[in-house]
Design an enzyme around this catalytic site. Sequence first.
Site, mmCIF file in Angstrom:
data_model
loop_
_atom_site.group_PDB
_atom_site.id
_atom_site.type_symbol
_atom_site.label_atom_id
_atom_site.label_comp_id
_atom_site.label_asym_id
_atom_site.label_seq_id
_atom_site.Cartn_x
_atom_site.Cartn_y
_atom_site.Cartn_z
ATOM 1 N N LYS A 256 0.805 -1.217 0.000
ATOM 2 C CA LYS A 256 0.000 0.000 0.000
ATOM 3 C C LYS A 256 0.840 1.270 0.000
ATOM 4 O O LYS A 256 0.490 2.237 -0.659
ATOM 5 C CB LYS A 256 -0.978 0.009 1.165
ATOM 6 C CG LYS A 256 -0.342 0.114 2.530
ATOM 7 C CD LYS A 256 -1.386 -0.075 3.611
ATOM 8 C CE LYS A 256 -0.777 -0.291 4.953
ATOM 9 N NZ LYS A 256 -0.289 0.927 5.593
ATOM 10 N N THR A 257 1.956 1.236 0.717
ATOM 11 C CA THR A 257 2.806 2.427 0.739
ATOM 12 C C THR A 257 3.284 2.738 -0.675
ATOM 13 O O THR A 257 3.320 3.886 -1.106
ATOM 14 C CB THR A 257 4.024 2.192 1.653
ATOM 15 O OG1 THR A 257 3.563 1.614 2.868
ATOM 16 C CG2 THR A 257 4.727 3.486 1.954
ATOM 17 N N ASP B 218 -3.361 7.388 4.923
ATOM 18 C CA ASP B 218 -2.944 6.018 5.180
ATOM 19 C C ASP B 218 -3.499 5.573 6.538
ATOM 20 O O ASP B 218 -3.824 6.406 7.375
ATOM 21 C CB ASP B 218 -1.413 5.958 5.179
ATOM 22 C CG ASP B 218 -0.903 4.533 5.077
ATOM 23 O OD1 ASP B 218 -1.723 3.624 4.869
ATOM 24 O OD2 ASP B 218 0.318 4.335 5.206
ATOM 25 N N GLU B 219 -3.577 4.289 6.765
ATOM 26 C CA GLU B 219 -4.067 3.716 8.028
ATOM 27 C C GLU B 219 -5.412 4.330 8.418
ATOM 28 O O GLU B 219 -5.652 4.681 9.570
ATOM 29 C CB GLU B 219 -3.044 3.939 9.161
ATOM 30 C CG GLU B 219 -1.638 3.469 8.861
ATOM 31 C CD GLU B 219 -1.450 1.966 8.958
ATOM 32 O OE1 GLU B 219 -2.457 1.253 9.114
ATOM 33 O OE2 GLU B 219 -0.302 1.511 8.836
ATOM 34 N N GLN C 288 -6.698 -4.449 10.739
ATOM 35 C CA GLN C 288 -5.541 -3.933 11.465
ATOM 36 C C GLN C 288 -5.888 -2.702 12.289
ATOM 37 O O GLN C 288 -5.026 -1.904 12.646
ATOM 38 C CB GLN C 288 -4.398 -3.617 10.492
ATOM 39 C CG GLN C 288 -3.850 -4.873 9.826
ATOM 40 C CD GLN C 288 -2.693 -4.573 8.897
ATOM 41 O OE1 GLN C 288 -1.659 -4.086 9.323
ATOM 42 N NE2 GLN C 288 -2.875 -4.849 7.619
ATOM 43 N N ARG D 129 3.673 -9.319 10.423
ATOM 44 C CA ARG D 129 4.905 -8.547 10.221
ATOM 45 C C ARG D 129 6.030 -9.436 9.707
ATOM 46 O O ARG D 129 7.039 -8.952 9.208
ATOM 47 C CB ARG D 129 5.393 -7.885 11.522
ATOM 48 C CG ARG D 129 4.443 -6.905 12.200
ATOM 49 C CD ARG D 129 3.968 -5.837 11.300
ATOM 50 N NE ARG D 129 2.677 -6.197 10.741
ATOM 51 C CZ ARG D 129 2.127 -5.570 9.714
ATOM 52 N NH1 ARG D 129 2.748 -4.577 9.126
ATOM 53 N NH2 ARG D 129 0.950 -5.945 9.248
#
Length: 747
Positions: free
Chosen positions: A40-41, A223-224, A254, A605
């Site tokens: 996504k980044t 984002d997030e 998340q 992660r």
Amino acid sequence: MTRTPLDPETYLANLTPAQREAVLHLDGPLLIVAGPGSGKTRVITCRVAHLIAQGVRPYHILAITFTNKAANEMRQRVAALLPNAGVWISTFHSFGVRLLRQYGERLELDRNFTIYDQADRVRMVKAALDAANIDNNRFTPETIQGAISKAKNQLLTPDKFAGTAKDYFSQVVAKVYPLYEKKMRAANALDFDDLLLWPALALKNDQEFRAEVDARFRYVLIDEYQDTNKAQYAIARGLSVDHPNLCVVGDPDQSIYKWRGADIKNILDFENDFPDAKVITLSENFRSTKTILAAADSVIVHNRQRKPKPLHTANAAGGPVRVLQFENGVEEAEQIVKRIRAAVQSGQRRYLDFAIFMRINALTRMLESAFIRQKVPFQIVRGLAFFERKENKDILAYLRLLLNPRDDVSFERIVNEPARGIGKTSLEHLTSYAEPRGLSLLAAAAEVDKIPAIKGKAATGLKSFVILIQELQKFLSATPDEVIRQVLDRTGYRKMLKASGEEEDQERLANIEELITAARQFHEEDNSRTLADFLENITLASDVDGWDDKQDCVAVMTLHAAKGLEFPVVYMVACEQGLLPHERSLANDADIEEERRLAFVGLTRAKEELNVTHVKLREFRGQINYTVPSMFLSELPHEGVAHEDLSESSNRYRAADYWRKETSAASKEWFDAGLDLATLKRQKERDGDGPGKSYREGMTVEHEKYGRGKITEVSGHGALRKIKIRFTGGERAFIAEKAKLTIVGKI
DNA sequence: ATCCAGTACGTTTTT
DNA sequence: CGTACTGGAT
């Protein structure tokens, strides 16, 4: 203005169709549901590049990230594609600050406001409680502060909040909240929540302002998004009315900040809020092995309040996920560090390939000593720790007072540090003089001659303090590090520490020197940055911001801090009921689901190797308790998960030493593979190779329930080792490890 | 006013 | 277990 033309192929190459679609989307609202490790980044970065390539002025683009570290990384990635693009990339809080500093007077706000952190806020609540004469035995200032924070997150101003206050606690809060606000205004201070609340309210109430900012930030990327709260939502909406080019990226699975006011509805309802929104799901994972992803998926599917989302990866299957049980926390820490060290020494890994996650900060202690004992480099990712040391906080308080003379919290902190003979009673006199006159404590101190109650040493002390502050203010135009040096010398702080014979005080001086270095570096990086920027940077720093990911160190951090990161090898420790999920979450399902998402974040992660650990005995605040393994462990799949019991420590070690002499060559091989001797011995035992219980075909055994029988088959290894036994009544299969058998005869 | 000792206390996660 | 605050003595 000329810009280097950008070839779309440079940023579109190697994107999946879904990623490409997200990047190429231009105008209108866009929701990108991005599973873990789905790039996504990269998509956000490429989207920014694409917007600019399509002729959007960088000036009109705003990208919001969750941490400053993420913002810096994104800035670098954008710069790699487009040097000097000048896109505004920051966290929500930093964005709020910049907006408020810029539009300050319009919002009737002094632009030199100080940002109060958690501790400052609690002091402020205490002061408000004192001023209101509320007996604060009943509720702690921390609790009240938490309630005020919650109210602000829901955009409730004091009067609005008062209307909702029904129970006794809320009514107390309703009394304190306006006083707290009044004091904050008087001190020219804003708290963390204000940095969002003020812009949110301004966008709502001042249409002219809203239109102006909306036109300024025509393309907004967030984002997030699953962790935004109501205030952040209001800001996002306010910026997307005339130019609804809002692109949000997130993953409901998340969402881990509900306790901080994050509202998962923001992302779930995006399609309702923006009916013409385009929705793109990125579900391919590029990070983890198949086994790791399957394990994480197997856990998260237990959440009922969830939209099913398949996770898949083209990556290799990889090795098994390991669930390791140790005897106690010390063992857990020592063994993990030992394994890491072995993997590095054998040349397979570097220290920076490893991360250790835990639910609560308190668990870092044992790891810390294990790392030190075994001389393995590590970093505990807790960014603020350095600036929270007393000596640094003192110096920072001086700096804050210089910049904002109305900052009463800082005044109280340092007026008698070093000692100037100003004690509690003098301060009380000063406060009761300042309060009714609407003066700051520093302003009141300047009028100490008019306060008859303060005399002698205290009066001279206050006078010299006022002069000192005035003196120091002359240096404000110097570089940040120079200002700190002046503070250190002219306040007598350096002298005080030097004069002390205490070892600790010499260390404190060294810490302040380090603070000076930090300030110098901050200024050197970008010499337009001021002292105020330095202070702001420290206050708004998140835990991960203080982490240097280039250093060859093992990273130790909370699960919350781990969000957005990835590591080749992950250890998730203390997976025990009460810690993960935390006991404060056990009462209701919604909280447990958030804990499960937290576990999910931790599990996802890992890129290549995932280890989940728990212990039999957990020592916590001096008490040793038997534990129950985390409920999430039982949600892991059977396939691809290897359970290892490494407990019963003391006996094992003696046996292992004996074993080492017997089979030094074999043990070396295992040791190099990252396994300790105890594991080796245990496995050998299970497999029937070592001393202890070893089952072989043909043996006669006695079962406590079925009586005597003969072993007909032995298969598998370790915890999965199975044996079949033929009893008089028929054949039965057992897990070798679990079966209660005694060997009666060997063939 | 300052220092020290003893106790009470509370402990998730953080911008 | 550790910190933070209180209350007493100097």
